[in-house]
Design a protein around this motif. Structure first.
Motif, short mmCIF file in Angstrom:
data_model
loop_
_atom_site.label_atom_id
_atom_site.label_comp_id
_atom_site.label_asym_id
_atom_site.label_seq_id
_atom_site.Cartn_x
_atom_site.Cartn_y
_atom_site.Cartn_z
N GLU A 96 -7.62 2.99 0.14
CA GLU A 96 -7.74 4.31 0.60
C GLU A 96 -6.86 5.47 -0.45
O GLU A 96 -6.95 5.16 -1.27
CB GLU A 96 -5.89 4.02 1.16
CG GLU A 96 -5.95 2.75 2.23
CD GLU A 96 -4.55 2.80 2.59
OE1 GLU A 96 -4.74 2.34 3.96
OE2 GLU A 96 -3.67 2.66 1.90
N GLY A 97 -7.90 6.41 -0.44
CA GLY A 97 -7.95 7.46 -1.03
C GLY A 97 -9.85 8.09 -0.90
O GLY A 97 -10.28 7.75 -0.54
N ARG B 55 1.47 4.10 -2.38
CA ARG B 55 0.73 5.40 -3.19
C ARG B 55 2.05 5.91 -3.50
O ARG B 55 1.74 7.67 -3.67
CB ARG B 55 0.66 6.06 -0.92
CG ARG B 55 -0.59 5.60 -0.08
CD ARG B 55 -0.99 5.26 0.74
NE ARG B 55 -1.86 5.17 1.62
CZ ARG B 55 -2.34 6.79 2.24
NH1 ARG B 55 -1.68 7.77 1.44
NH2 ARG B 55 -3.61 6.40 2.62
N ASP B 56 3.00 6.07 -3.14
CA ASP B 56 4.00 6.93 -3.81
C ASP B 56 3.66 6.79 -4.59
O ASP B 56 4.03 7.75 -5.70
CB ASP B 56 6.02 5.70 -2.87
CG ASP B 56 5.59 6.57 -1.66
OD1 ASP B 56 5.51 7.16 -1.36
OD2 ASP B 56 6.65 5.28 -0.60
N SER C 108 -0.88 -4.06 -4.31
CA SER C 108 -1.71 -3.06 -4.34
C SER C 108 -1.96 -2.21 -5.37
O SER C 108 -0.79 -2.73 -6.99
CB SER C 108 -1.12 -2.27 -3.55
OG SER C 108 -1.23 -2.92 -2.17
N GLN D 137 1.00 -1.17 0.38
CA GLN D 137 -0.19 -0.08 -0.29
C GLN D 137 1.13 1.15 -0.17
O GLN D 137 1.07 1.77 -0.75
CB GLN D 137 -1.38 -0.02 1.26
CG GLN D 137 -2.24 -0.75 1.34
CD GLN D 137 -2.67 -0.37 0.33
OE1 GLN D 137 -2.89 -1.47 -0.45
NE2 GLN D 137 -4.22 -0.27 0.37
N LEU D 138 2.05 1.15 1.23
CA LEU D 138 2.78 2.19 0.82
C LEU D 138 3.26 2.67 -0.91
O LEU D 138 3.46 3.99 -0.79
CB LEU D 138 3.86 2.71 2.08
CG LEU D 138 3.19 2.38 3.39
CD1 LEU D 138 4.01 2.00 4.10
CD2 LEU D 138 2.08 2.67 3.55
N ALA E 156 1.62 6.57 -7.08
CA ALA E 156 0.62 6.93 -7.68
C ALA E 156 1.16 8.69 -7.04
O ALA E 156 0.77 9.96 -7.91
CB ALA E 156 -0.40 7.11 -6.15
N ARG E 157 1.87 9.00 -6.04
CA ARG E 157 1.75 10.78 -5.58
C ARG E 157 2.89 10.81 -6.88
O ARG E 157 3.35 12.03 -7.29
CB ARG E 157 2.48 10.83 -4.00
CG ARG E 157 2.82 12.24 -4.22
CD ARG E 157 4.07 12.36 -2.68
NE ARG E 157 5.45 11.41 -3.37
CZ ARG E 157 6.09 10.53 -2.37
NH1 ARG E 157 5.37 10.36 -1.32
NH2 ARG E 157 6.86 9.77 -2.88
N VAL F 50 -6.06 3.57 -3.44
CA VAL F 50 -5.04 2.65 -3.92
C VAL F 50 -6.33 1.56 -3.47
O VAL F 50 -6.23 1.60 -2.07
CB VAL F 50 -3.93 2.50 -3.20
CG1 VAL F 50 -3.53 1.42 -2.67
CG2 VAL F 50 -3.02 3.80 -4.12
N LEU G 89 -7.03 10.54 -3.17
CA LEU G 89 -5.00 10.61 -2.10
C LEU G 89 -5.10 12.39 -3.14
O LEU G 89 -6.02 12.70 -4.14
CB LEU G 89 -4.27 10.24 -2.64
CG LEU G 89 -4.01 8.46 -2.58
CD1 LEU G 89 -2.76 7.90 -2.79
CD2 LEU G 89 -3.96 8.04 -0.84
N VAL H 243 -2.57 1.05 -8.21
CA VAL H 243 -3.34 2.26 -8.96
C VAL H 243 -4.38 2.57 -9.55
O VAL H 243 -3.94 2.43 -10.90
CB VAL H 243 -2.20 3.18 -8.22
CG1 VAL H 243 -2.06 4.83 -8.69
CG2 VAL H 243 -1.19 3.29 -8.03
#
Ligand code: BTN
Length: 263
Positions: A134-135, A39-40, A79, A35-36, A42-43, A143, A137, A81
């Motif tokens: 999650e999101g 997230r990165d 995970s 997940q982490l 996606a960012r 995610v 974001l 995106v």
């Protein structure tokens, strides 16, 4: 020599049925949590569907702040995106949609597959997979995390997952996790594309597979305490409608429900 455990990315892509929306696929032997990393990604602007897969996680995350245990080598941990374009009101349906797609895939191995609202995959009455969304974001990405117990036959497991099962245990045959992944990416991809055009169209198929409807349950409401009663239906906003013993209908949002076994 370290064994090659990663998914052969070309094979996965060739196995995906239907429209493959996969834009990128990362493999890691061990991470804290996919997940982490997703997230990165996606960012950093990763387009959908960017998949982050790992053999093992040292800090796997479950829903509601729980941890997620999964032995290495025999689980499917990923995970994804996503950048959905649906209206914000339809986003709570995404976990249900992903659960349905996974159920449609696992159904090929074990006919007794069902969904416990919102998105636990059950084989019989035992959990074999979980999803965590999650999101959104900043920038709109979401995610989708998915952990599938693929083949835990003969594996000793800690007490926190003593009740869990796996696809191979319930189906009684070998299961190749890369085939499960490829099938999921295909089935989910198709359903995801449809969903963005017609956000409610999948709900009947979901309701059909949902073992929670018609069960006595206990669940937590966002405001107020627990509610216990009969689960009657799933609303167009993804909430679970539960009628208590006084006949009052409650809507449960993102929380957890427990299926109460008949006495
Ligand atoms: C649940 O609580 O049922 C959801 C579990 C989601 C677990 C998956 S495993 C891959 C991804 N990475 C995480 O840390 N969690 C999700």
């Amino acid at each position: 020599m370290t064994p090659m455990t990663g998914p052969p990315s070309a094979l996965i892509r060739s196995l995906v049925e239907g429209p493959s929306l996969v834009s990128g696929l990362e493999w890691h032997d061990e991470v804290t949590s996919t997940q982490l990393l997703a997230r990165d990604a996606a960012r950093d602007g990763a387009p959908e569907i960017h998949a982050v897969l790992a053999d093992a996680q040292s800090a796997g995350r479950g829903r509601l702040g729980r941890s997620w245990y999964a032995p290495a080598g025999i689980s499917l941990l990923g995970s994804y995106v996503l950048r959905p374009t649906v209206e914000a009101g339809s986003l709570p349906l995404l976990p249900l949609l992903a659960g349905l797609a996974l159920a449609e895939v696992v159904d090929r191995y074990c006919p007794q597959v069902a969904l416990k609202w919102p998105n636990d995959l059950l084989l019989g009455d035992r959990k074999a997979a979980g999803l965590l969304v999650e999101g959104p974001l900043p920038g709109g990405a979401v995610v989708l995390g998915m952990g599938v117990n693929v083949d835990w036959r003969g594996v000793r497991r800690p007490t926190e997952v003593a009740e869990a099962t796996s696809v191979a245990e319930a189906g009684g045959a070998d299961v190749d996790r890369w085939r499960v992944l490829a099938a999921f990416l295909g089935v989910f991809g198709r359903r995801y594309l449809d969903w963005q055009e017609h956000p409610l169209a999948f709900l009947d198929a979901y309701r059909h597979r949902c073992a929670t409807i018609g069960r006595r349950v206990r669940g937590a409401r966002r405001a107020g305490g627990d509610v216990e009663g009969m689960a009657e239906s799933i609303g167009e906003d993804g909430t679970l409608a539960v009628r208590d013993d006084a006949g009052i209908l409650h809507r449960i949002g993102a929380g957890e429900v427990v299926h109460i076994r008949p006495a």
